[in-house]
Design an enzyme around this catalytic site. Structure first.
Site, PDB file in Angstrom:
ATOM      1  N   GLN A 169       0.077  60.707 -41.171  1.00 35.28           N
ATOM      2  CA  GLN A 169      -0.244  58.854 -40.354  1.00 35.28           C
ATOM      3  C   GLN A 169       1.225  58.885 -38.545  1.00 35.28           C
ATOM      4  OE1 GLN A 169       2.609  56.929 -43.565  1.00 35.28           O
ATOM      5  NE2 GLN A 169       1.117  55.259 -43.216  1.00 35.28           N
ATOM      6  N   HIS A 199       0.011  60.397 -49.469  1.00 33.77           N
ATOM      7  CA  HIS A 199      -0.970  60.142 -47.977  1.00 33.77           C
ATOM      8  C   HIS A 199      -0.748  61.631 -48.264  1.00 33.77           C
ATOM      9  CE1 HIS A 199      -1.473  57.139 -45.927  1.00 33.77           C
ATOM     10  NE2 HIS A 199      -0.764  56.050 -46.328  1.00 33.77           N
ATOM     11  N   GLY A 232       7.693  52.583 -45.424  1.00 33.63           N
ATOM     12  CA  GLY A 232       7.553  53.906 -45.937  1.00 33.63           C
ATOM     13  C   GLY A 232       6.557  54.323 -44.767  1.00 33.63           C
ATOM     14  N   HIS A 240       3.105  55.890 -52.963  1.00 32.20           N
ATOM     15  CA  HIS A 240       2.120  55.640 -51.935  1.00 32.20           C
ATOM     16  C   HIS A 240       2.136  56.834 -51.094  1.00 32.20           C
ATOM     17  CE1 HIS A 240       0.050  53.685 -49.185  1.00 32.20           C
ATOM     18  NE2 HIS A 240       0.427  53.482 -47.965  1.00 32.20           N
ATOM     19  N   GLU A 241       3.239  57.422 -50.293  1.00 37.45           N
ATOM     20  CA  GLU A 241       3.583  57.803 -48.995  1.00 37.45           C
ATOM     21  C   GLU A 241       3.831  59.509 -49.590  1.00 37.45           C
ATOM     22  OE1 GLU A 241       4.044  56.830 -46.453  1.00 37.45           O
ATOM     23  OE2 GLU A 241       4.361  54.848 -47.754  1.00 37.45           O
ATOM     24  N   CYS A 283      -0.869  48.981 -45.977  1.00 37.49           N
ATOM     25  CA  CYS A 283      -0.786  50.282 -45.389  1.00 37.49           C
ATOM     26  C   CYS A 283      -0.469  50.343 -43.583  1.00 37.49           C
ATOM     27  CB  CYS A 283      -1.394  51.818 -45.562  1.00 37.49           C
ATOM     28  SG  CYS A 283      -1.357  53.423 -44.896  1.00 37.49           S
ATOM     29  N   LEU A 284       0.095  51.258 -42.965  1.00 36.63           N
ATOM     30  CA  LEU A 284       0.339  51.432 -41.440  1.00 36.63           C
ATOM     31  C   LEU A 284      -0.808  51.872 -40.700  1.00 36.63           C
ATOM     32  CD1 LEU A 284       4.364  52.054 -40.842  1.00 36.63           C
ATOM     33  CD2 LEU A 284       2.797  49.739 -40.897  1.00 36.63           C
TER      34      LEU A 284
HETATM   35 NI    NI Z   1       0.129  54.250 -46.217  1.00 39.03          NI
END
Ligand code: NI
Length: 179
Positions: free
Chosen positions: A51, A140, A46, A136-137, A94-95
Site C-alpha cells: 500500500q 495484501h 492496518g 486483511h493485511e 481499506c485505505l
Molecule cells: Ni487494506
C-alpha cells in the site's frame, strides 16, 4: 519520519505477491516507523507494505480505539499458523479503496507467527478485530484485496468507479498534507 503516499486501487502494485524480508536493516526499520505514522495519520487500523508501493512482507496494525493507549504491532514475514473453525462476518474497509466496505467471512480466531522489529520470532493469538485486521493485511502481501471476495461484476464496477475518482482522491490527500 515521514508520511508516505498510500497507493489507491486499481494499481498493479496492489496485485503482486510480496517477497519475504531477509534482514531487518535500517531501511526496513525506517519503513516500519513511516508506515505506522502513515496509518495513524490516515487514520486506519492496518497498513501493508504494497500500500506504500513496496514489495516486501511487512504489515503494521493497531486496533486500539481513540483515547486508548496505542498498541502497535509491526509484523515482518507474518504467517498464519492456526485458524479457528468458527467463522464470523465483519465489514471491512481499506485505505487503498476509500469508502468501499465489504462484508467478509473469516476465522474468528488466529495464531500468527512473525518477526518483530528486533528480528525476534513472536507468536500471537488474536481474535475479533485484531485477528480480522491481521488477515486483511496478510491478504495484501499476496496481492489480495477485500473486493476480491466479491463477484467479478461487483468488483469491476467498484474498481472502474475508483479509477475515475483516483485523481480527485489523490489531490485531496496531497492538499490535506500540504495544509
Ligand atoms: Ni487494506
Amino acid at each position: 519520519m515521514s508520511l508516505l503516499p498510500i497507493v489507491i486501487a486499481p494499481d498493479r502494485r496492489l496485485k503482486t505477491a510480496c517477497k519475504p524480508v531477509e534482514q531487518i536493516d535500517d531501511a526496513i526499520s525506517t519503513m516500519m516507523q513511516n508506515m505506522l505514522e502513515t496509518m495513524y495519520d490516515a487514520p486506519g487500523i492496518g497498513l501493508a507494505a504494497p500500500q506504500i508501493g513496496s514489495n516486501v512482507r511487512l504489515i503494521v496494525v493497531d486496533v486500539a480505539r481513540e483515547g486508548q493507549d496505542k498498541q502497535p504491532y509491526c509484523m515482518v514475514n507474518p504467517e498464519i499458523t492456526w485458524k479457528s473453525d468458527e467463522i464470523i462476518m465483519m465489514n471491512e474497509g481499506c485505505l487503498s479503496l476509500p469508502d468501499i466496505f465489504v462484508d467478509i467471512e473469516r476465522p474468528e480466531q488466529i495464531r500468527v507467527s512473525f518477526l518483530d522489529e528486533k528480528e525476534e520470532t513472536q507468536e500471537l493469538e488474536a481474535d475479533g478485530l485484531l485477528a480480522r485486521c491481521i488477515l486483511h493485511e496478510i491478504d495484501h502481501l499476496d496481492g489480495v484485496l477485500h473486493v476480491d471476495y466479491l463477484s467479478r461484476i461487483k468488483r469491476e464496477l467498484i474498481l472502474r468507479k475508483l479509477s475515475k475518482l483516483k485523481p480527485t482522491l489523490m489531490a485531496e490527500r496531497a492538499e490535506r498534507h500540504a495544509s
